[in-house]
Scaffold this motif. Structure first.
Motif, PDB file in Angstrom:
ATOM      1  N   LYS A 282       0.829  -1.214   0.000  1.00 33.44           N
ATOM      2  CA  LYS A 282       0.000   0.000   0.000  1.00 33.44           C
ATOM      3  C   LYS A 282       0.862   1.262   0.000  1.00 33.44           C
ATOM      4  CE  LYS A 282      -3.612   2.341   2.596  1.00 33.44           C
ATOM      5  NZ  LYS A 282      -4.511   2.300   3.751  1.00 33.44           N
ATOM      6  N   GLN A 283       1.893   1.292   0.824  1.00 38.03           N
ATOM      7  CA  GLN A 283       2.726   2.490   0.925  1.00 38.03           C
ATOM      8  C   GLN A 283       3.554   2.710  -0.341  1.00 38.03           C
ATOM      9  OE1 GLN A 283       2.056   4.602   3.303  1.00 38.03           O
ATOM     10  NE2 GLN A 283       0.625   3.044   4.024  1.00 38.03           N
ATOM     11  N   LEU A 284       4.096   1.648  -0.909  1.00 37.29           N
ATOM     12  CA  LEU A 284       4.865   1.809  -2.140  1.00 37.29           C
ATOM     13  C   LEU A 284       3.986   2.277  -3.296  1.00 37.29           C
ATOM     14  CD1 LEU A 284       7.328  -1.199  -1.899  1.00 37.29           C
ATOM     15  CD2 LEU A 284       7.908   1.240  -1.850  1.00 37.29           C
ATOM     16  N   HIS A 285       2.768   1.749  -3.375  1.00 35.43           N
ATOM     17  CA  HIS A 285       1.831   2.233  -4.400  1.00 35.43           C
ATOM     18  C   HIS A 285       1.517   3.714  -4.166  1.00 35.43           C
ATOM     19  CE1 HIS A 285       0.630  -1.108  -6.968  1.00 35.43           C
ATOM     20  NE2 HIS A 285       0.757  -1.898  -5.908  1.00 35.43           N
ATOM     21  N   ALA A 286       1.329   4.087  -2.908  1.00 39.98           N
ATOM     22  CA  ALA A 286       1.003   5.485  -2.589  1.00 39.98           C
ATOM     23  C   ALA A 286       2.137   6.421  -3.005  1.00 39.98           C
ATOM     24  CB  ALA A 286       0.694   5.628  -1.100  1.00 39.98           C
ATOM     25  N   PHE A 287       3.383   6.035  -2.742  1.00 39.75           N
ATOM     26  CA  PHE A 287       4.520   6.865  -3.179  1.00 39.75           C
ATOM     27  C   PHE A 287       4.612   6.900  -4.701  1.00 39.75           C
ATOM     28  CE2 PHE A 287       6.455   6.041   1.122  1.00 39.75           C
ATOM     29  CZ  PHE A 287       6.515   7.364   1.513  1.00 39.75           C
ATOM     30  N   ARG A 288       4.486   5.745  -5.331  1.00 46.09           N
ATOM     31  CA  ARG A 288       4.612   5.675  -6.788  1.00 46.09           C
ATOM     32  C   ARG A 288       3.519   6.471  -7.490  1.00 46.09           C
ATOM     33  NH1 ARG A 288       3.232   0.311  -9.869  1.00 46.09           N
ATOM     34  NH2 ARG A 288       1.180   1.181  -9.461  1.00 46.09           N
ATOM     35  N   ASP A 289       2.288   6.386  -6.970  1.00 46.23           N
ATOM     36  CA  ASP A 289       1.143   6.987  -7.642  1.00 46.23           C
ATOM     37  C   ASP A 289       0.871   8.427  -7.215  1.00 46.23           C
ATOM     38  OD1 ASP A 289       0.941   4.495  -8.821  1.00 46.23           O
ATOM     39  OD2 ASP A 289      -0.665   3.808  -7.497  1.00 46.23           O
ATOM     40  N   GLY A 290       1.717   8.982  -6.345  1.00 48.24           N
ATOM     41  CA  GLY A 290       1.574  10.379  -5.950  1.00 48.24           C
ATOM     42  C   GLY A 290       0.581  10.639  -4.841  1.00 48.24           C
ATOM     43  N   VAL A 291       0.054   9.594  -4.217  1.00 51.39           N
ATOM     44  CA  VAL A 291      -0.856   9.766  -3.079  1.00 51.39           C
ATOM     45  C   VAL A 291      -0.073  10.246  -1.869  1.00 51.39           C
ATOM     46  CG1 VAL A 291      -2.462   8.559  -1.527  1.00 51.39           C
ATOM     47  CG2 VAL A 291      -2.447   8.028  -3.978  1.00 51.39           C
TER      48      VAL A 291
END
Length: 104
Positions: free
Chosen positions: A63-72
């Motif tokens: 979840k956190q890596l997706h959030a960093f990658r996707d700009g969240v």
């Protein structure tokens, strides 16, 4: 417990844990070289400014890596690093770090 109740309970528990990812811990270890500068060779950071990754929950890491990658989430160091990760890279890194013991 009857079969339907068991299936429903399993589904509820799976929802609370965020589900499982299909990450490959060996591939995650190979990919983790870029992470070691801040998060340590075994996922234990020597700097209190950066979190330990060893032993973190796999779903949380995904979840956190997706959030960093996707700009969240935005962080001057993590965001550019995460932008280069594919979904498979994220799953693999999460599998690797979640399987490390915090004391290794």
């Amino acid at each position: 417990m009857n079969t339907i109740a068991g299936i429903l309970l399993f589904g509820i528990l799976l929802g609370f844990t965020g589900g499982a990812t299909a990450g490959d811990a060996t591939a995650g270890k190979d990919k983790s070289a870029a992470c070691t500068g801040c998060h340590g060779v075994n996922g234990i950071s020597s700097n209190p400014m950066w979190p330990n990754l060893a032993g973190q929950q796999e779903g949380y890491l995904v979840k956190q890596l997706h959030a960093f990658r996707d700009g969240v989430r935005d962080d001057a160091l993590m965001s550019p690093m995460a932008k280069t990760l594919s979904d498979a890279d994220i799953d693999n890194l999460a599998a690797y770090y979640s399987n490390l013991q915090a004391g290794q």
